[in-house]
Design a protein around this motif. Structure first.
Motif, PDB file in Angstrom:
ATOM      1  N   ILE A 118      -1.902 -12.790 -10.287  1.00  0.00           N
ATOM      2  CA  ILE A 118      -2.716 -12.067  -9.480  1.00  0.00           C
ATOM      3  C   ILE A 118      -3.622 -11.140 -10.386  1.00  0.00           C
ATOM      4  O   ILE A 118      -4.579 -10.634 -10.299  1.00  0.00           O
ATOM      5  CB  ILE A 118      -2.354 -11.320  -8.196  1.00  0.00           C
ATOM      6  N   ALA A 119      -3.199 -11.107 -11.673  1.00  0.00           N
ATOM      7  CA  ALA A 119      -3.836 -10.512 -12.809  1.00  0.00           C
ATOM      8  C   ALA A 119      -3.562 -10.800 -14.218  1.00  0.00           C
ATOM      9  O   ALA A 119      -2.156 -11.123 -14.194  1.00  0.00           O
ATOM     10  CB  ALA A 119      -3.700  -8.833 -12.808  1.00  0.00           C
ATOM     11  N   ARG A 120      -4.218 -10.841 -15.042  1.00  0.00           N
ATOM     12  CA  ARG A 120      -3.920 -11.522 -16.671  1.00  0.00           C
ATOM     13  C   ARG A 120      -4.850 -10.853 -17.397  1.00  0.00           C
ATOM     14  O   ARG A 120      -5.982 -11.021 -17.186  1.00  0.00           O
ATOM     15  CB  ARG A 120      -3.942 -12.894 -16.427  1.00  0.00           C
ATOM     16  N   LEU A 121      -4.295 -10.037 -18.469  1.00  0.00           N
ATOM     17  CA  LEU A 121      -5.127  -9.469 -19.742  1.00  0.00           C
ATOM     18  C   LEU A 121      -4.640 -10.134 -20.986  1.00  0.00           C
ATOM     19  O   LEU A 121      -3.297 -10.175 -21.202  1.00  0.00           O
ATOM     20  CB  LEU A 121      -4.996  -7.993 -19.647  1.00  0.00           C
ATOM     21  N   THR A 122      -5.557 -10.169 -21.978  1.00  0.00           N
ATOM     22  CA  THR A 122      -5.003 -11.016 -23.154  1.00  0.00           C
ATOM     23  C   THR A 122      -5.433  -9.961 -24.225  1.00  0.00           C
ATOM     24  O   THR A 122      -6.799  -9.771 -24.314  1.00  0.00           O
ATOM     25  CB  THR A 122      -5.789 -12.330 -23.381  1.00  0.00           C
ATOM     26  N   TRP A 132      -3.877 -18.681 -15.149  1.00  0.00           N
ATOM     27  CA  TRP A 132      -5.132 -17.937 -15.050  1.00  0.00           C
ATOM     28  C   TRP A 132      -4.803 -17.066 -13.577  1.00  0.00           C
ATOM     29  O   TRP A 132      -3.724 -17.476 -13.028  1.00  0.00           O
ATOM     30  CB  TRP A 132      -6.284 -18.595 -14.848  1.00  0.00           C
ATOM     31  N   VAL A 133      -5.646 -16.276 -13.166  1.00  0.00           N
ATOM     32  CA  VAL A 133      -5.547 -15.634 -11.973  1.00  0.00           C
ATOM     33  C   VAL A 133      -5.456 -16.656 -10.875  1.00  0.00           C
ATOM     34  O   VAL A 133      -6.628 -17.514 -10.993  1.00  0.00           O
ATOM     35  CB  VAL A 133      -6.458 -14.515 -11.746  1.00  0.00           C
ATOM     36  N   GLY A 134      -4.926 -16.577  -9.830  1.00  0.00           N
ATOM     37  CA  GLY A 134      -4.613 -17.508  -8.990  1.00  0.00           C
ATOM     38  C   GLY A 134      -3.840 -18.740  -9.131  1.00  0.00           C
ATOM     39  O   GLY A 134      -3.334 -19.514  -8.204  1.00  0.00           O
ATOM     40  N   LYS A 135      -3.490 -18.913 -10.345  1.00  0.00           N
ATOM     41  CA  LYS A 135      -2.499 -20.148 -10.824  1.00  0.00           C
ATOM     42  C   LYS A 135      -1.079 -19.949 -10.285  1.00  0.00           C
ATOM     43  O   LYS A 135      -0.671 -18.948 -10.338  1.00  0.00           O
ATOM     44  CB  LYS A 135      -2.625 -20.282 -12.440  1.00  0.00           C
ATOM     45  N   ARG A 136      -0.664 -20.942  -9.743  1.00  0.00           N
ATOM     46  CA  ARG A 136       0.781 -21.125  -9.201  1.00  0.00           C
ATOM     47  C   ARG A 136       1.621 -21.885 -10.022  1.00  0.00           C
ATOM     48  O   ARG A 136       1.053 -22.834 -10.383  1.00  0.00           O
ATOM     49  CB  ARG A 136       0.646 -21.811  -7.681  1.00  0.00           C
TER      50      ARG A 136
END
Length: 256
Positions: A118-122, A132-136
């Motif tokens: 639900i969140a991803r920062l790099t 990525w956001v939303g990836k299962r």
């Protein structure tokens, strides 16, 4: 009996619609005949479903075939809104964690038996991955996923893994129930979970759960190239930073 048969037909039709949406999602663009073949339906059936999805704004047709429409983004943002308090509490902490590690930092929850980003920062050294956001993803393959599993009731974990299966993504993925249970016990003892090339041959990660009132709300992970995340950096430095970060998130949630 007729109504039951109708219900089964309705459920099957709904499943076909979402099979179409998920196939378009995986392919990006796809033409009608290819779509029908991949979903396993007649061209005429695929055409009827696509025509309805176009009319409702969920699918767009262009020169390259069919793609998903932005109407789905509206629904996705609404679904993410359910986690707004967790996201708001975590956002500044994740940003600080990126500054401290310069790696990829993720906020993950469990939904419908899967780990969902639900969140991803790099950071500048962070490498692009298939997340990525939303990836299962299969929850048992991720450090954040295992951190969540370690704090769910045993019966819930048994039911979850029975439904999804302990699928092996790499040669290092845990695929045996007994091995997973031992791993979850170790995670509860040390406070963090390790992903040692279990979701990708070239990635390692460390995850820690976010727990409030004895309930696990999600997990944070730090991920990076397996050749860089080694030794004390992997086993001690990142876990120490991560435990401080999730503790801060827990405090923010407690006093929001």
């Amino acid at each position: 009996m007729a109504s039951n048969t109708g219900e089964r037909r309705g459920i099957k039709a709904t499943k076909t619609t979402f099979d179409i949406i998920e196939t378009i999602h995986e392919r990006g663009h796809i033409r009608l005949v290819e779509l029908a073949n991949e979903v396993g339906i007649a061209n005429s059936t695929a055409f009827d479903h696509l025509a309805t999805l176009k009319e409702l704004g969920y699918v767009v047709e262009d020169d390259d075939g069919f793609r998903l429409g932005l109407k789905l983004l509206d629904h996705g943002m609404q679904a993410k809104y359910h986690y707004r308090e967790l996201h708001e509490a975590a956002k500044p902490v994740l940003e600080q964690l990126v500054n401290e590690t310069d790696e990829a930092v993720n906020l993950v929850v469990e939904e419908h038996d899967y780990a969902v980003y639900i969140a991803r920062l790099t950071g500048d050294r962070g490498v692009p991955t298939n997340s990525w956001v939303g990836k299962r993803k299969q929850i048992h393959t991720l450090s954040a996923g295992k951190a969540i599993l370690a704090h769910l009731p045993d019966e819930r974990v048994d039911d979850l893994t029975r439904r999804t299966g302990l699928v092996g993504v790499t040669d290092d993925t845990i695929t045996a129930q007994d091995e997973l249970k031992d791993e979850l016990a170790d995670i509860r003892q040390r406070g963090v979970a390790f992903n040692n090339r279990e979701s990708h041959e070239s990635i390692r990660a460390v995850g820690a759960p976010i727990i409030l009132n004895d309930t696990v709300h999600g997990a944070v992970s730090v991920a990076g190239p397996a050749r860089r995340l080694t030794g004390e950096y992997f086993r001690t430095e990142i876990p120490d930073l991560l435990l401080g970060a999730v503790n801060e998130i827990e405090l923010k949630l407690a006093y929001q």
